[in-house]
Every structure is written in structure tokens, then in C-alpha cells.
Design a protein around this motif. Structure first.
Motif, PDB file in Angstrom:
ATOM      1  N   MET B   1       6.647  19.917  27.398  1.00 48.30           N
ATOM      2  CA  MET B   1       7.914  19.541  26.620  1.00 48.30           C
ATOM      3  C   MET B   1       7.445  19.090  25.339  1.00 48.30           C
ATOM      4  N   PRO B   2       7.470  19.687  24.504  1.00 45.26           N
ATOM      5  CA  PRO B   2       7.093  19.161  23.141  1.00 45.26           C
ATOM      6  C   PRO B   2       7.781  18.026  22.697  1.00 45.26           C
ATOM      7  N   LYS B   3       7.219  16.609  22.781  1.00 48.33           N
ATOM      8  CA  LYS B   3       7.928  15.317  22.334  1.00 48.33           C
ATOM      9  C   LYS B   3       8.458  15.540  20.976  1.00 48.33           C
ATOM     10  N   ARG B   5       9.508  14.649  17.357  1.00 46.87           N
ATOM     11  CA  ARG B   5       8.982  13.616  16.525  1.00 46.87           C
ATOM     12  C   ARG B   5       9.984  12.390  16.219  1.00 46.87           C
ATOM     13  N   GLY B  52       7.098   3.454  15.487  1.00 45.87           N
ATOM     14  CA  GLY B  52       5.989   4.120  15.083  1.00 45.87           C
ATOM     15  C   GLY B  52       6.155   5.434  14.206  1.00 45.87           C
ATOM     16  N   SER B  54       6.389   8.039  11.240  1.00 38.39           N
ATOM     17  CA  SER B  54       5.700   8.535  10.095  1.00 38.39           C
ATOM     18  C   SER B  54       6.425   9.709   9.419  1.00 38.39           C
ATOM     19  N   ALA B  55       6.250  10.027   8.212  1.00 39.50           N
ATOM     20  CA  ALA B  55       7.266  11.055   7.574  1.00 39.50           C
ATOM     21  C   ALA B  55       6.679  12.453   8.099  1.00 39.50           C
ATOM     22  N   PRO B  57       5.683  15.756   6.581  1.00 36.35           N
ATOM     23  CA  PRO B  57       5.398  16.398   5.079  1.00 36.35           C
ATOM     24  C   PRO B  57       6.186  17.614   5.021  1.00 36.35           C
ATOM     25  N   VAL B  58       6.312  18.374   6.010  1.00 33.77           N
ATOM     26  CA  VAL B  58       6.988  19.837   5.856  1.00 33.77           C
ATOM     27  C   VAL B  58       8.429  19.382   5.233  1.00 33.77           C
ATOM     28  N   ALA B  59       9.099  18.510   5.739  1.00 28.87           N
ATOM     29  CA  ALA B  59      10.399  18.113   5.397  1.00 28.87           C
ATOM     30  C   ALA B  59      10.341  17.635   4.047  1.00 28.87           C
ATOM     31  N   ARG B  61       8.463  18.068   1.650  1.00 25.96           N
ATOM     32  CA  ARG B  61       8.238  19.166   0.648  1.00 25.96           C
ATOM     33  C   ARG B  61       9.609  20.046   0.222  1.00 25.96           C
ATOM     34  N   LEU B  62      10.159  20.434   1.465  1.00 22.38           N
ATOM     35  CA  LEU B  62      11.270  21.154   1.347  1.00 22.38           C
ATOM     36  C   LEU B  62      12.210  20.503   0.575  1.00 22.38           C
ATOM     37  N   ASN B  67       3.580  18.863  -2.928  1.00 24.84           N
ATOM     38  CA  ASN B  67       3.085  18.848  -1.303  1.00 24.84           C
ATOM     39  C   ASN B  67       1.614  18.488  -1.320  1.00 24.84           C
TER      40      ASN B  67
END
Lengths: 347, 347
Positions: B1-3, B5, B52, B54-55, B57-59, B61-62, B67
Motif C-alpha cells: 500500500m503506497p503510503k 505523501r 515531516g 517536503s515538497a 517537485p513534480v507538482a 514544476r507543473l 525544474n
DNA sequence: ACGCGATAATAATGCGCATTATGGTCTTGT
DNA sequence: ACAAGACCATAATGCGCATTATTATCGCGT
């Protein structure tokens, strides 16, 4: 004025359809009973050709899709110290495979360097998300970083054997153990009985494996291991004389040509008086690389295989264990630095 | 299960503020009269620490902006033919500079290969848009591709001198002309009068420049140029004898060691009978690289300088001409393959 | 008492794409 | 003839963030 990129909406306008339709055609996918007629499909394809559209990978990623980018993270800072000579061949293999697969490679060179070593810190890790998956290369320290990787379900593959975290780390490695064993057996078959291991005794995987292969081969012949831990070439030569060794296997962190010179200074010739076998490509640049007996690590092949494995993981294929933890055979090199010992015992 | 972010929205919920407020605090920016009180600011910072966060980066940049990714496009397919040996050093420099600048490097390995050469087709070009800017490496053909690049205002820099398109192409090159001139002058000072140029006569920039330097140096001494266009080493050796040459400058596409062997087969020694100077690093792997006289192209430096220039262009800095078309000096190598001619004329 | 500017923060929007939820139209079977 | 699909395509939503537009509150001078 940077001309705005062509978007799916632009394509849709040209084709006279909706943005969603363009997306469906592009991904050739029809979830939940979506149908696109052949006619419409063709119109969209034409519009794509006309507009020269290509997807914005960033947006693809954000929307939860794949973007045909795979990352490469190198733990050791590439500079300084000729590290490049070591990692280059892996990258060659990676690049080759990437070309075949039609994907781009993102080198994470931006990671902060701490103590001459790149760190996969929490925010460093976040940057990996740009790519669909990532190759990890080099020695690492922080177990918690790995745990984090596993937890997030992010696809990754190590280049180089990694036994830890309950065997859940996918890797493509080289079979140091049997390659070293074969190297030692070759010396034994030539008649050597006092074979030393010259190299550092670290706890890293390659060293551990080389030592294991060395020790096993000797043990099988009823012989004992003899470590030559000295760093200085002259000290190594002295230790060889002192321990009465007729042959040594040489770890890559030792320069064989320097050892050769040091031995010669003591009146010893290779391979007449001392046979030498290299356990992988030395980290140093050699004047005459082809002359040395030993084996070479199939670095390019490892890089290529790792990328292939990663792309399968990214695609969501179920990958069974033999592929998840693949060891590639090292290639033996005949060379000219092995000869029967002068003081060979009768068989 | 992908936690999932942690997002700014999560942080906002913890701090009891809005997502926008979190963004403002993070970027420490208040455009158009936005105010954040010290108290709120502190609550947000605490929430960030607790969660905890942290940004992504994909978002980032969009949502606009740069980037921190710069691309590298190599025209020649890296394989086969050991091309890597040629491009590797450039990449080393690029990577080094990227590390300093804290940016990632995207290798465009996905471009279709046509006739053993990567093409910057329209959709290939679109993919470049992933990165803030791009380095171009290798010989190219299609002028229209370049024109397209210029038209779109996309930041790019060539590695290697490029004189075309009205001098609007930014590049970082090596000064082949003066390096070759110095090489020839060195032979002239040693007393040589019949100096040949061994290499292909292509119309590519490096060849043109080398030939120009060669011809100029000879012309200044009142001597004529002598081309040795043969490809086969033995044919080259034959031509040297036939034309009565006492020295040759050797283009990188010729293997000096093969020439050496071919000359020896005719009883000629280097440098006793024939002096040889290399015009840059040969494309072949040498057994004894350090022995040859000539010069080396500062490839790593070129790569690093090119990336630096590109990052300035991306940042929107105004860059004046000396920087836009920079030629770096080649480094002369003393070597041991130059000697006075046997039949030296009296001065 | 009223309005005006400064202060403080939120709502709303869009980046480009994947995907789910819907809305139509056209065939079938009964 | 009429409902039940099958077919075709679109609207709408959200990914996580930066940024603009908007609302709300307060202090202060006249």
C-alpha cells in the motif's frame, strides 16, 4: 517569448474532439467501457502529427501516470578520484538498454554530498519521484533510507549485490564468489599451495564475497587462508616473501602494476616467482591491461540487465525471485601472470 | 500500500490554516500584498516539522517555474564503436558542473536512431521541453532542426564549435586552429620542411579547423600543404615515403600506433625517421597513450563550461558574445614522437 | 461616525494529464 | 414498439503546488 508547449487540449481542438479523447487514444486504453471509433482515432492521430504534440512528462507524473523516464542515483560522488572509470561502464550498459526501450535517463546529480557521499535524504528522495523508477549504484550506509524506499513502493533496482532488508531489495550483481573460487582453483591446479589474498578487509559485499570464494576454494583443498592486508606495494611484496607465498589473488583496490614493480625491486618476476590473479578490473588505469590473468565483472551487462528489470517492475509485471536477485557470471581472463610455482610440490 | 505523501494540505490541516498559507510560508514570499503574521508562520513551521513534509517537485514544476533539470542530447548514437570513449569525458565535465549547481541531468536516450544517428525530430524536440535547457553534442545535419530550436527560444548550448545560422548558436568549443598551428610550428622549429597532414578531409568543423591551422602555419613559413588522405595505415606509411615527408600531423580518426607499426614494417622508426604529432586524443584506445606528442582537447572543461553557460541562459541572464561563443585552449603535450629530421636542412 | 489603508488570511484558479462518471445515439431482441 | 444493451464521446475531477483575486478585520485620522 517561449512558445507554449502543445498540449492535449491543442490537439483536441485541431481534431475537433475533447481532451479526454486525445488522452485515450494516446494511451490506447479504454477503461470502464470507453469506446473510440477508428475514424475519430485516426483524426486524433493526424492532429498529433500536425501539431507535433508530445506529452509533458511532468504532468503525466503528477496525474499518476508513467513518463518513460528512469533515474540513476549514484551514492558515491562521482568526483574526485577517477570514480568515473568505475561507474562509467555501468552507465554505458544502462544507456544502451534505455535506447532499446525508448526511455530517457535522469542522473540525480543534484543530491547533497555529505562526507564525499551522496545522501538519499528525505527531500533528496522526493526528487526521485520525477522518474518512474530508479537504479541505485554504489555503497550505501543508511538502512533507514532503504526502508523508506521499500515502504513507499517506489520501483528501484540496485546495481551490485545487496543482501539485506529480508531479501526484499531487487538487484543485479556479479558472482564474485564463484569467480574468485575459480581464480583460486586455477592457481591450485597450477600447483600452488601458498596462495595469499591481497586487499582490504572491508565489510562491503564485494570484499565479503571475494574473501568467501577465496577461503572456500582453499578450504576445499585443505589449505588455509593467508591475508595480506598491507596497502603499500612494497609492504605487500615484503609480506609475500615473508609468508613464502607463491601466488596471490589481488583485490581491485590494489594496483597490480605497482605490485609488479615492487616485486621486481626485490628480484622477483611475475609470473616466474609469483603468480598474480586479479579479482575484477583494478580501480587504477593500467599500462598493459590485457596481460593480467583474472576475471572481469560484466559491468555493461549488469547495467543493461538492471534497467530491464527496473522497467519490468515499473510496468507492474510480477517478477519472481531468480530475476529479482540476479547474479551474472564474471568472465575469466586467461592472461599471462599465472605459472607453476618454482617450488611446486609433487602432486 | 503506497503510503500517500504528506502534502501542503496535510500541513495546513495540522496548523489550522489554508494550503495557500503553507505555500507562502514555504516560499517566504508575499506577492501582491499577502501578509502572514509571525504567530501563524511559526505554527506552520511547527506543523511542517511534525508532519515531516517536503515538497513534491513534480507538482512544483507543473505549477510553473524551472525544474532544475538540464538535458543532454547526443546526436551520434553512443553505440557501437566505442563512441563512449569520446563523449564520456564531456559528460564527466557536465556532471561535475551539475553537481556544483545542484541540478539533475537528463540524458535523451529515447530519441529515435536513424542511420546510426539520433534525430531531433519534431516530437523528439518536444521531449526536450522536460528540461529547462539542453546541451547538444556531436555532429548534426539538419539545419531546419536548428532553426526550429532558435525559433522556439528554447535555451541550448552546443558542445563543440558551431559557426552557422548567422552566429546565433551558442557554443563552447576547443581552439583547434591555434593548437594545430602550434603543433606544426613545433615541427618546423625542429627543422622539418616536409610536413604532411594525415586524416580524412571532411567538411565538419574540427577537420576544417585543423586543416586551417595546418595550412596557415606552413604558409607562414613559405611551405606548402601535403595531404595524406589514405585510410589504411600501410598506405599512409607508403605515402609518407613516397612524398618524402619527415613529419606528419595525425588527425584523431587515424590510429597512431597502427601507423607506428606500419612505418616500422618499412624500417622507419618514430621519431628517428618520421616525427608524428597528434591533433587531439585519438579515437582508438592506445597501448601507450602518454608517449605521443601533440595536444589534448579539454573535454571535461568544455562540458563544465557549457553547462555553466546554459544555466545562465536558462536563468535569463544577458550573456554577451565572448561567452556565447567561447573557445577553450587545448593543452600541448610534450611526448616523445618529435625529433629533428635526419635530412634536416641547414638553417 | 465614517471611510481608508494596512494587515491577515483564505478562496479560487490553473499547470497538463489520467481517469471516472455521465450523456447521448444506434442497434438488437421480444 | 420499447427497453436493454452496445457504442461513442464528453464533462468533470483530482494529482500537489504557486499564484492571483477576494474577503475580513482592525487602527486611525478627520
Amino acid at each position: 517569448m517561449p512558445k507554449r508547449r502543445t498540449t492535449q487540449a491543442d490537439v483536441a481542438a485541431v481534431a475537433g474532439v475533447s481532451q479526454a479523447t486525445v488522452s485515450f487514444v494516446l494511451n490506447d486504453r479504454r477503461p470502464a467501457g470507453v469506446h473510440i471509433s477508428a475514424d475519430t482515432r485516426q483524426r486524433v492521430l493526424d492532429a498529433i502529427r500536425i501539431t507535433g504534440y508530445s506529452a509533458n512528462p511532468v504532468a503525466q507524473r503528477l496525474a499518476g501516470g508513467r513518463n518513460q523516464i528512469l533515474g540513476v542515483f549514484t551514492y558515491e560522488a562521482t568526483f574526485p578520484g577517477g570514480g568515473r572509470d568505475f561507474y562509467g561502464p555501468f552507465l554505458v550498459g544502462v544507456e544502451h538498454a534505455a535506447e532499446q526501450l525508448g526511455i530517457d535517463i535522469l542522473l540525480f546529480t543534484s543530491a547533497r554530498v555529505v562526507d564525499g557521499r551522496r545522501r538519499l535524504t528525505r527531500d533528496g528522495w522526493q526528487r526521485l519521484g520525477i522518474a518512474d523508477g530508479c537504479l541505485l549504484l554504489g555503497q550505501h550506509e543508511d538502512r533507514s533510507e532503504l526502508q523508506h524506499l521499500l515502504d513507499t513502493n517506489y520501483p528501484f533496482v540496485f546495481i551490485g549485490k545487496r543482501v539485506s532488508e529480508g531479501g526484499r531489495l531487487p538487484y543485479v550483481g556479479a558472482d564474485y564468489v564463484s569467480a574468485t573460487r575459480r581464480a583460486v582453483e586455477r592457481l591450485l591446479e597450477a600447483g600452488h599451495r601458498r596462495v595469499g589474498y591481497a586487499g582490504d578487509m572491508g565489510s562491503d559485499q564485494p570484499t565479503t564475497d571475494r574473501w568467501a570464494g577465496y577461503r572456500d576454494a582453499l578450504r576445499a583443498a585443505g589449505l588455509g587462508a593467508r591475508l595480506v592486508p598491507e596497502d603499500d606495494p612494497d609492504a605487500v611484496a615484503a609480506a609475500i616473501v615473508e609468508q613464502g607465498l607463491t601466488a596471490v589473488v589481488l583485490a581491485p583496490e590494489r594496483d597490480p602494476e605497482e605490485l609488479h614493480d615492487a616485486l621486481r625491486r626485490r628480484g622477483l618476476e611475475v609470473p616466474r616467482d609469483v603468480s598474480v590473479v586479479l579479482l575484477g578490473q583494478p580501480h587504477h588505469r593500467l599500462r598493459r591491461p590485457q596481460e593480467w590473468s583474472g576475471f572481469v565483472i560484466p559491468r555493461e551487462q549488469m547495467g543493461a540487465r538492471a534497467l530491464l528489470l527496473l522497467s519490468r517492475l515499473v510496468a507492474g509485471d510480477e517478477v519472481a525471485d531468480p530475476d529479482l536477485h540476479r547474479l551474472l557470471e564474471c568472465t575469466d581472463v586467461e592472461g599471462a601472470t599465472v605459472a607453476p610455482p618454482v617450488t611446486a610440490l609433487a602432486p
